[in-house]
Every structure is written in C-alpha cells, then in structure tokens.
Write a protein that holds these residues in place. Sequence first.
Motif, PDB file in Angstrom:
ATOM      1  N   SER A 112       2.211  -0.678  22.672  1.00 26.97           N
ATOM      2  CA  SER A 112       2.336   0.692  22.033  1.00 26.97           C
ATOM      3  C   SER A 112       1.588   1.719  22.876  1.00 26.97           C
ATOM      4  CB  SER A 112       1.708   0.472  20.576  1.00 26.97           C
ATOM      5  OG  SER A 112       0.395  -0.010  20.678  1.00 26.97           O
ATOM      6  N   ARG A 113       1.572   2.869  22.481  1.00 29.17           N
ATOM      7  CA  ARG A 113       0.787   4.076  23.257  1.00 29.17           C
ATOM      8  C   ARG A 113       0.144   4.940  22.127  1.00 29.17           C
ATOM      9  NH1 ARG A 113       4.299   7.073  27.530  1.00 29.17           N
ATOM     10  NH2 ARG A 113       2.195   7.484  28.426  1.00 29.17           N
ATOM     11  N   SER A 114      -1.096   5.418  22.626  1.00 30.90           N
ATOM     12  CA  SER A 114      -1.975   6.201  21.829  1.00 30.90           C
ATOM     13  C   SER A 114      -1.192   7.556  21.824  1.00 30.90           C
ATOM     14  CB  SER A 114      -3.247   6.581  22.545  1.00 30.90           C
ATOM     15  OG  SER A 114      -3.198   7.153  23.576  1.00 30.90           O
ATOM     16  N   ALA A 115      -1.613   8.265  20.734  1.00 28.56           N
ATOM     17  CA  ALA A 115      -0.991   9.541  20.264  1.00 28.56           C
ATOM     18  C   ALA A 115      -0.954  10.419  21.626  1.00 28.56           C
ATOM     19  CB  ALA A 115      -1.505  10.275  19.148  1.00 28.56           C
ATOM     20  N   ALA A 116      -2.199  10.509  22.332  1.00 24.79           N
ATOM     21  CA  ALA A 116      -2.056  11.356  23.568  1.00 24.79           C
ATOM     22  C   ALA A 116      -1.617  10.817  24.620  1.00 24.79           C
ATOM     23  CB  ALA A 116      -3.546  11.502  23.687  1.00 24.79           C
ATOM     24  N   ALA A 334      -7.484  12.203  18.113  1.00 24.17           N
ATOM     25  CA  ALA A 334      -6.431  12.868  18.875  1.00 24.17           C
ATOM     26  C   ALA A 334      -4.959  12.971  18.113  1.00 24.17           C
ATOM     27  CB  ALA A 334      -6.246  12.105  20.074  1.00 24.17           C
ATOM     28  N   ASN A 335      -4.983  12.076  17.280  1.00 28.53           N
ATOM     29  CA  ASN A 335      -3.574  12.385  16.539  1.00 28.53           C
ATOM     30  C   ASN A 335      -3.755  12.944  15.247  1.00 28.53           C
ATOM     31  OD1 ASN A 335      -0.778  11.840  15.997  1.00 28.53           O
ATOM     32  ND2 ASN A 335      -1.290   9.721  15.077  1.00 28.53           N
ATOM     33  N   GLN A 336      -4.817  13.715  14.940  1.00 26.80           N
ATOM     34  CA  GLN A 336      -5.118  14.613  13.612  1.00 26.80           C
ATOM     35  C   GLN A 336      -4.678  16.077  14.148  1.00 26.80           C
ATOM     36  OE1 GLN A 336      -5.667  12.630  11.022  1.00 26.80           O
ATOM     37  NE2 GLN A 336      -5.235  11.082  12.447  1.00 26.80           N
TER      38      GLN A 336
HETATM   39  C1  LIG Z   1      -0.052   9.592  14.698  1.00 24.10           C
HETATM   40  O1  LIG Z   1      -0.178  10.132  13.278  1.00 24.10           O
HETATM   41  C2  LIG Z   1       1.295  10.024  12.553  1.00 24.10           C
HETATM   42  C3  LIG Z   1       1.255  10.652  11.215  1.00 24.10           C
HETATM   43  O2  LIG Z   1       0.103   9.942  10.270  1.00 24.10           O
HETATM   44  C4  LIG Z   1       1.893   8.449  12.521  1.00 24.10           C
HETATM   45  O3  LIG Z   1       2.856   8.255  11.832  1.00 24.10           O
HETATM   46  C5  LIG Z   1       1.751   7.839  13.998  1.00 24.10           C
HETATM   47  O4  LIG Z   1       1.984   6.498  14.055  1.00 24.10           O
HETATM   48  C6  LIG Z   1       0.364   8.165  14.648  1.00 24.10           C
HETATM   49  N1  LIG Z   1       0.598   7.745  16.237  1.00 24.10           N
HETATM   50  C7  LIG Z   1      -0.499   6.963  16.785  1.00 24.10           C
HETATM   51  C8  LIG Z   1      -0.011   6.920  18.228  1.00 24.10           C
HETATM   52  O5  LIG Z   1      -1.373   6.709  16.002  1.00 24.10           O
END
Ligand SMILES: *[C@@H]1O[C@H](CO)[C@@H](O)[C@H](O)[C@H]1NC(C)=O
Length: 564
Positions: A112-116, A334-336
């Motif tokens: 899996s990958r991080s949000a950034a 980073a995903n907020q």
């Molecule tokens: C980022 O946040 C969204 C909404 O909360 C979530 O569905 C998603 O899995 C998150 N992505 C990561 C890579 O953590």
Amino acid sequence: MVPAGILVTVAAAATCIFATPLKGSSPRVANRDLVKKHAHVQVPRDWEMLDVHLEDHRHTISLQIGLKQEILMRELFFDKQLDVALMTFIYFRQVHDGWLTEHGIDISTAVSRSAALDWLKVTVPISLAEILVGAKYNVFRNKVTGARVIRTLEYSVPRRLANHIDVVQPTTFFGFRDFKTHSHVKGIITNKANAADTTKSYTVGGVPSSCNDIITPSCLRTLYNSINYTATQSAKNLVGVAGYLNQYANYADLQTFFLQYRPDATGSSFTTVQVNGGGNDQSHPGVEANLDIQHQFPDPHVYYSTGGSPPYLPDSNTVTNTNEPYAEWLNYLANQTTIPQTITTSYGDDEQTVPLDYATRVCNTFAQLGALGVSLLFSSGDGGVGAGNCTTNDGTNQVKFLPIFPASCPFVTSVGGTTRVSPEVGVSFSQGGFSNYFARPSYQSAAVSSFFQTLGATYSGYYNASGRGFPDISAQGDNFSVVVSGITHLVGGTSASSPTAASIIALLNDFRLSQGKPSLGFLNPWLYSTGYQGLNDITSGNNPGCGTKGFLCWSRLGSGYVVL
Ligand SMILES: *[C@@H]1O[C@H](CO)[C@@H](O)[C@H](O)[C@H]1NC(C)=O
Ligand SMILES: *[C@@H]1O[C@H](CO)[C@@H](O)[C@H](O)[C@H]1NC(C)=O
Ligand SMILES: *[C@@H]1O[C@H](CO)[C@@H](O)[C@H](O)[C@H]1NC(C)=O
Ligand SMILES: *[C@@H]1O[C@H](CO)[C@@H](O)[C@H](O)[C@H]1NC(C)=O
Ligand SMILES: *[C@@H]1O[C@H](CO)[C@@H](O)[C@H](O)[C@H]1NC(C)=O
C-alpha cells in the motif's frame, strides 16, 4: 509578551552504550547487488538482543519504504514538463515491479502507499524481509521499559534503487523515550498551591512566590504574561499533542485539574485521535500524557495516540510491530485537511542512536509541515550536556556531549527547561548542545557565533562546532502540578517545557488569526531575528553532564556569563 528564557545553551544527552558484540548478526543472504544503508556498531544503549527464533509462518513484518523526497520534489515542482502523476507512478513501478514483484510479492494485496505517495508499505514474512533488505532480524528487549521490538542491526537496499530510496523501516531505528524525568506524588501540594494562588502572595513582578515550588496555570499565565488574554479563534486555532509509548491522556483527570487550577476552563476538553493502532485506555492515565495535555490553555486540542512498539508476544500470529512512530504519525497528518497550527512533542532520543538516513528523512518532513504553517515544538531532553557516561557508539568509545533528536533537527523549535521565578533560571537537567547530523542553519549563525566567542576553547572536542545548536528557547520545566488518577503529582522534565511554550505560541496564533493573518508556521527564523525581543532573557543556570558542569546560560544581552 512571551515565554521563557531563550538562548540558554546547548548540549545534549545520552547515555551510554552497552557494547554487545554483533555475533550472529550478519545477514542470512549475502547479496552483492545490495548497498548498505545503515549499520550499528553496537546494540543501542538500553537494548539487548534476545535469543528468540523468529518463525516465518508466524511472523510477518510491515516494511515501510521511504521513496526519495528530494528527487520526487524536484520532479514534481521544478520540471514543469513532467506529469506529476506519471512520475510518481514511474517511481513506484521501479521499486515494486523491479524489486518487490521479482521476489514474488503480490502487489495487489501486500503493498500500500501513503497518502502523499512517498512511502510504500509491504507486509512480508520475516525471512523475505531479510532477503529484500539484507538484514538479520532479531528480538530486542529494552532493559529499562521491558518493551520488545523486532529490529536488525544493519540493512541494505538494491544498488540500482539506492538513489530512489531514502530509508526502510523498521530496521535499525529502535525508538525513543519520553522526557519526564521526575514524578512525585505530592497530594498535599494541592492545598498549598491553591492557598498561594488565592491569597495572591505576589513577589516582585506579580508572580506568586509559590511558583518557586509548584508550577500551576496561574504561574505560567502571570510569568509569561498571558493572564489577561482571551482567546477568540478557538473554532479554528488547534493545538496538537503528540503521544507515544502507550501514554493515554485522561479526560476525567483534566476536569479535576481544571477544577483545582482553572475553574473557568471546566468543561472544555480534548479529542484523542488514534493513529497506527494507538490506544486510548481511560483506566490507565499516563503521567507524560496528562502533563502534556493539562498545561495547555483551554483551546481545542488534539491528542495523537500513535501506536508502535507493542509488547512482543512470541505466541501471536503476526508481528504488527511496525513501530514507525514519526513516519506513521506524519503519514497520518499528510492525509488530513486540517492540521493543528501548533504541535508539541515531549519524546526523543540520543541522536547517535537514530540512524542518519531515518533522522534526515523525518527532519525533512518536519520542514514540509513548517512550510504548511505548522509550528513544531520538541522537548530538548533531560540529560544536561549528556546523560550517563556519554560514550560514543561508533566503536571508538570516546566521551562526547550527546545531542538529542528530533530536538537537533534544524526545522523544529527545540525547548529547554527553566525553574524558579524572579529570577527564572536554567534548570540543570535541560539538555542542549550541537548536532552531529545537521549543520548549523543560517538563522542561528549570529547567535551561535557570539556564544562561541564567549565560550572560547572550553569543551573543545566535546561537541561539534559546525552543528545545529539547541535548544532554541526555554520555558518552565520543573515541579509542575499534574493530576493523574485524581491525585496531584509534581512532575519535572523538558516534557513540561515544550507544551508550555506551545500553549503560548497557540495564543500568539490566536491573535494573528483574529487579525486576519496566517499562523506563525516554522518559528526559528522569526525567533532569532526579531521574536527573541519578546522573550525573557535567562542569564543564569548550567546543565551538567558527561562529567562536566555543562554549558552556562548565555545571555543575549551580554551579561551573566562566567567561564567555568
Ligand atoms: C486518507 O484518508 C481517507 C479518508 O479518511 C481514507 O479513506 C484513506 O484511506 C486515507 N489514505 C491513506 C493512504 O491513509
Ligand atoms: C559507559 O557505561 C556503559 C554502561 O554502563 C559501560 O558499559 C561502559 O563501559 C562505560 N564506558 C566508560 C568509558 O566508562
Ligand atoms: C522542585 O524541584 C527540585 C528539583 O529540580 C527539587 O529539588 C525541589 O525540592 C522541588 N520543589 C518541591 C516543592 O518539591
Ligand atoms: C490584568 O487585568 C487586571 C484587571 O484589568 C489588571 O489589574 C492587571 O494589571 C492585568 N495584568 C496584567 C499582567 O496585565
Ligand atoms: C559535525 O557536524 C557536521 C554537520 O554539521 C557533520 O557533517 C559531521 O559529520 C559532524 N562531525 C562529527 C565528528 O560527527
């Protein structure tokens, strides 16, 4: 206007190293196509390797692979011709297709990958992890806390991907400790402090004389001149408190604390955000967590309970021991869409125990947060110029002052400790020194040069004169009243100082937001150029350690320095 005595001095902490031979630690698979990223010469201080056999069919590990940000950034921002999505995709493909898939890893389920997009997480059996990163994983036990983690003393990455990968964890970073050094149950103190607060037995300067013995919110609010300020931006001005190591901040204790010390705040509370499996067990209030949360002013605040470093159970089926505290927490942030403008952290460890690649990666990510308008404050540590006998862990066993990370990162504001009032003086445990990893940033070059002129040759050879000096500012750090399980404790440590400074910065942000201005963001360039004029100048105190008296407070205004 603001807190603490700035420009205390410098120096660092640490403790020493238990030299354990690296017997049996060479990788199971020697692969000439791998290039070494990091290796410990000795098992880090306070840790010991256990003789536990890790079984493949039972033990998996989640490797986090940090893709190189510099390259990513350059390509994302400076070459307008590049398609951003395409570039990150190419990186990702090079790492997983060229490396992970060739080891039979199923990309669709295991990666899996991080949000950034800058971290890949891959969950594999231990033996495969060892082949991927040329490691030999073992179970290590912390001799102080009893915590068990799975780590390797060295690791590598494929030569052809070395330029794409900053860091892989968990590998050689063992974790950190909190900076709460003393904690005494002193129930009787409560009455004494209350009496002092209500009789208003003021000393010169309007600060209650009881503040020499016990720090309450009244002390901090009078000492740092915020007592008459009323926050108006609470709807959008947030304070974040980072928590680790199974420390849970307690809601009921906060109300007890407010009832005793800030009746006007009763009813306001905080939110706990659980990151990476972090807990929130209200039946086990943490002294560190309660300290960090109770001395915040009643702005809305967020307590981040970040998991990692769980007790290692040989019988459990899976090792979910990613203990990637900073990276997990930073990836979460980073995903907020909303990130607190001010964040305080009271944890860290001797810089020399933190792998350089990991420290660099984390420090660069702190810089990115600063650029987004976040002020990051970290405790400077509690070991004076260095705790214990200050031996280096590079195999040479020299005695050197030992800096603390993340306090040594030039992109955070490092907060040392003071004590007493009228005058407020540097407290002896307050850690400070110079980084061996990060060069002196330009914002502090004038201040550090003046400090060296005064210091002369004293301690030459004990510290790295080209390194980033810390702490940047200081605030009260001893004898804080903290309610834990309904009982008042007295707690000391720079663990108290960073939250105190953060609460003042939050009030400054409140004022700025009320004027339609942005939050202060990364503080240091402003602190060293103009902000220091609003701080109290602390002119006495020293921080013994490593068999020395430590550095003396250096007064910005040129007074109070005595050569040891
Ligand atoms: C980022 O946040 C969204 C909404 O909360 C979530 O569905 C998603 O899995 C998150 N992505 C990561 C890579 O953590
Ligand atoms: C430093 O302390 C460690 C742990 O107590 C010990 O093993 C080591 O020999 C000491 N080093 C020196 C130079 O005293
Ligand atoms: C305050 O802390 C210091 C240690 O820094 C200690 O010596 C002193 O006794 C403490 N004061 C009280 C009232 O406990
Ligand atoms: C706070 O306000 C009160 C009442 O107006 C005033 O008497 C006091 O001097 C003020 N304190 C400070 C530190 O400004
Ligand atoms: C001193 O600090 C610099 C960074 O400013 C670093 O490059 C160098 O390796 C350090 N020296 C030692 C001996 O750690």
